[in-house]
Design a protein around this motif. Structure first.
Motif, short mmCIF file in Angstrom:
data_model
loop_
_atom_site.label_atom_id
_atom_site.label_comp_id
_atom_site.label_asym_id
_atom_site.label_seq_id
_atom_site.Cartn_x
_atom_site.Cartn_y
_atom_site.Cartn_z
N LEU A 100 33.99 37.45 55.26
CA LEU A 100 34.98 37.79 53.87
C LEU A 100 33.79 38.50 52.72
N PHE A 101 34.61 40.05 52.80
CA PHE A 101 33.86 40.28 51.59
C PHE A 101 35.17 41.25 50.51
N ILE A 102 34.98 40.71 49.39
CA ILE A 102 35.22 40.45 47.95
C ILE A 102 34.82 41.91 47.34
N GLY A 103 35.64 42.60 47.04
CA GLY A 103 34.74 43.64 45.76
C GLY A 103 36.05 42.78 44.39
N GLN A 104 35.00 43.32 43.04
CA GLN A 104 35.31 42.25 41.66
C GLN A 104 35.58 43.02 40.34
N ARG A 105 35.67 43.06 39.66
CA ARG A 105 35.30 43.93 38.31
C ARG A 105 35.38 42.87 37.48
N ASN A 106 34.72 42.67 36.72
CA ASN A 106 35.38 42.37 35.01
C ASN A 106 34.90 42.77 33.89
N THR A 107 35.69 43.09 32.77
CA THR A 107 35.20 44.21 31.82
C THR A 107 35.18 43.05 30.66
N VAL A 108 33.51 43.20 29.67
CA VAL A 108 32.74 42.52 29.36
C VAL A 108 33.32 42.80 27.63
N HIS A 109 33.64 43.82 27.45
CA HIS A 109 33.94 44.83 26.28
C HIS A 109 34.16 45.63 26.41
N GLY A 110 34.65 46.77 25.36
CA GLY A 110 34.89 48.12 25.66
C GLY A 110 34.26 49.19 26.57
N GLY A 111 32.69 49.18 26.38
CA GLY A 111 31.73 49.40 26.86
C GLY A 111 31.42 49.45 28.05
N LEU A 112 31.35 48.51 28.53
CA LEU A 112 30.45 47.83 29.28
C LEU A 112 31.95 46.89 30.85
N THR A 113 31.79 47.45 31.75
CA THR A 113 32.50 46.74 32.98
C THR A 113 31.38 46.52 33.72
N GLN A 114 31.30 45.30 34.67
CA GLN A 114 30.61 44.80 35.68
C GLN A 114 31.22 45.30 36.44
N GLY A 115 30.42 44.94 38.40
CA GLY A 115 30.86 44.77 39.25
C GLY A 115 29.93 43.81 39.72
N ARG A 116 30.68 43.13 41.55
CA ARG A 116 30.51 42.39 41.79
C ARG A 116 31.13 42.99 43.09
N ILE A 117 29.69 42.02 44.60
CA ILE A 117 30.86 42.11 45.87
C ILE A 117 29.91 41.33 46.30
N ARG A 118 31.39 40.27 46.97
CA ARG A 118 30.55 38.84 47.14
C ARG A 118 31.45 38.60 48.93
N ALA A 119 30.51 37.74 49.19
CA ALA A 119 30.96 36.95 50.78
C ALA A 119 30.61 35.94 51.32
#
Length: 379
Positions: A184-203
């Motif tokens: 299974l592969f999951i796409g994710q997002r996480n907003t650290v603050h208003g100017g930075l959004t991080q992303g992850r793909i997890r297996a």
């Protein structure tokens, strides 16, 4: 291999949106041939993408129903009643060919339908299961069941009879999920603050839920559908970070195959599509294509309005919409070969779909089946 886009001048962005080239002006060719036009009588804006089953059935969701039409004639085959909170909370319904079932997630429940007649096979209700189905954004079929993102941090695996096999917390907000080759592969997002959004793909191991690898980027979050093709995982990002990216990862190891990083504010993934030799990414006013093998940018195409309509690909052509018309682009060059206006009185265009030999356009009033560009009668 990393392709990094150079700074994109603001003036050039304005020119793209306001001064289309000769190839982007109205096409002189006649309109596409209409095969059938079926009234939908919807009140609310269509939320779910059109589901095409085995090239013979088209499924869409209305305000109160899930509806099946004949792909050949547009005639009504059946209606299934949706009770309670009726909106679909996922942009896609699933079709399980083994059981001939359709799976649709809603605000308070998940419904499994018999695709032959629209009868309910069973229903999972949040208040009874304890699974927070209401925030499901994506789900996927597996070999022996299906997987779903429930609450923002939960991964849920079900058997075909609707029994929960595994549920676990996954850090960060999960926005997409896809199954391939026991993973299974999951796409994710996480907003650290208003100017930075991080992303992850997890297996994950689909049988045990064990984490296999994690890819992380500061170039926005993976909000849209992931694709697994030829042993690679493909994803595109959007968010608040200075850069966005499209990435191809080795599905076994998570290692980067190629990475396209851009600071062009138009190049982000509101919709994402992988097909044949191309990776297509579109925002709300601009679309671009990358080479599937290398990540090299091939072309870009802009239109002068901000819209959110899915894109579809068929036999060498990409179909886009600005809600008022459908643009037909040569997938290899990005050349606009045809502009098909929405029929007068039908309202805005909301969804696109394709079968082997038809292009489907869902407007505010109807679903229209067209002869697609590659089959047009004048060629």
């Amino acid at each position: 291999m990393i392709y990094k886009k150079r700074n994109f001048p603001r003036l050039l962005i304005i020119l793209i949106l306001t001064c289309p080239s000769e190839s982007q002006k109205n096409d002189p060719n006649e309109n596409l041939k209409v095969i059938w036009n079926t009234s939908t009588n919807l009140i609310d804006t269509p939320q779910s993408e059109l589901l095409i089953i085995d090239n013979f059935r088209l499924i869409y969701s209305g305000e109160e129903d899930i509806i099946a039409l004949s792909l050949e004639t547009g005639e009504l085959k059946w209606k299934g009643e949706i009770e309670g909170w009726r909106d679909l909370q996922s942009y896609e319904m699933l079709y399980d060919s083994e059981h001939n079932w359709i799976i649709s997630p809603h605000f308070e429940n998940l419904i499994v339908w018999d695709a032959s007649n629209g009868d309910k096979v069973y229903e999972l209700i949040e208040s009874e299961t304890g699974i927070s189905i209401s925030t499901a954004s994506r789900h996927t079929l597996m070999q022996n069941g299906y997987a779903m993102v429930g609450s923002p941090t939960d991964l849920n695996l079900f058997s075909w009879d609707g029994k929960l096999k595994l549920s676990q917390t996954v850090p960060w907000t999960s926005r997409s999920i896809v199954f391939s080759a026991s993973k299974l592969f999951i796409g994710q997002r996480n907003t650290v603050h208003g100017g930075l959004t991080q992303g992850r793909i997890r297996a994950f191991d689909a049988a045990t839920g064990d984490s296999l690898w994690v890819y992380q980027t500061d170039n926005d979050g993976f909000h849209t559908r992931l694709y697994v093709h030829d042993g690679n995982v493909y994803g595109g990002t959007r968010g608040n970070s200075p850069n966005s990216e499209v990435v191809a990862l080795d599905a076994e190891t998570g290692e980067i195959i190629w990475q396209y990083i851009t600071d062009n504010p138009l190049e982000y993934a509101d919709y994402f599509l992988v097909a044949d030799d191309y990776v297509f990414t579109r925002g709300t006013g601009y679309a671009f294509a990358l080479d599937k093998q290398t990540g090299e940018r091939l072309w870009g195409f802009g239109w002068g309005s901000s819209t959110s309509v899915n894109m579809v690909y068929l036999e060498g052509y990409l179909y886009l919409s600005n809600r008022g018309a459908v643009y037909v682009l040569d997938a290899e060059t990005g050349e606009l070969v045809h502009t098909e206006p929405s029929p007068s009185g039908d309202g805005y265009i909301y969804k696109l779909g394709v079968s082997e030999d038809k292009l489907f356009v869902q407007t505010g009033a109807s679903i229209i089946a067209y002869e697609p560009w590659h089959l047009r009668g004048d060629q």
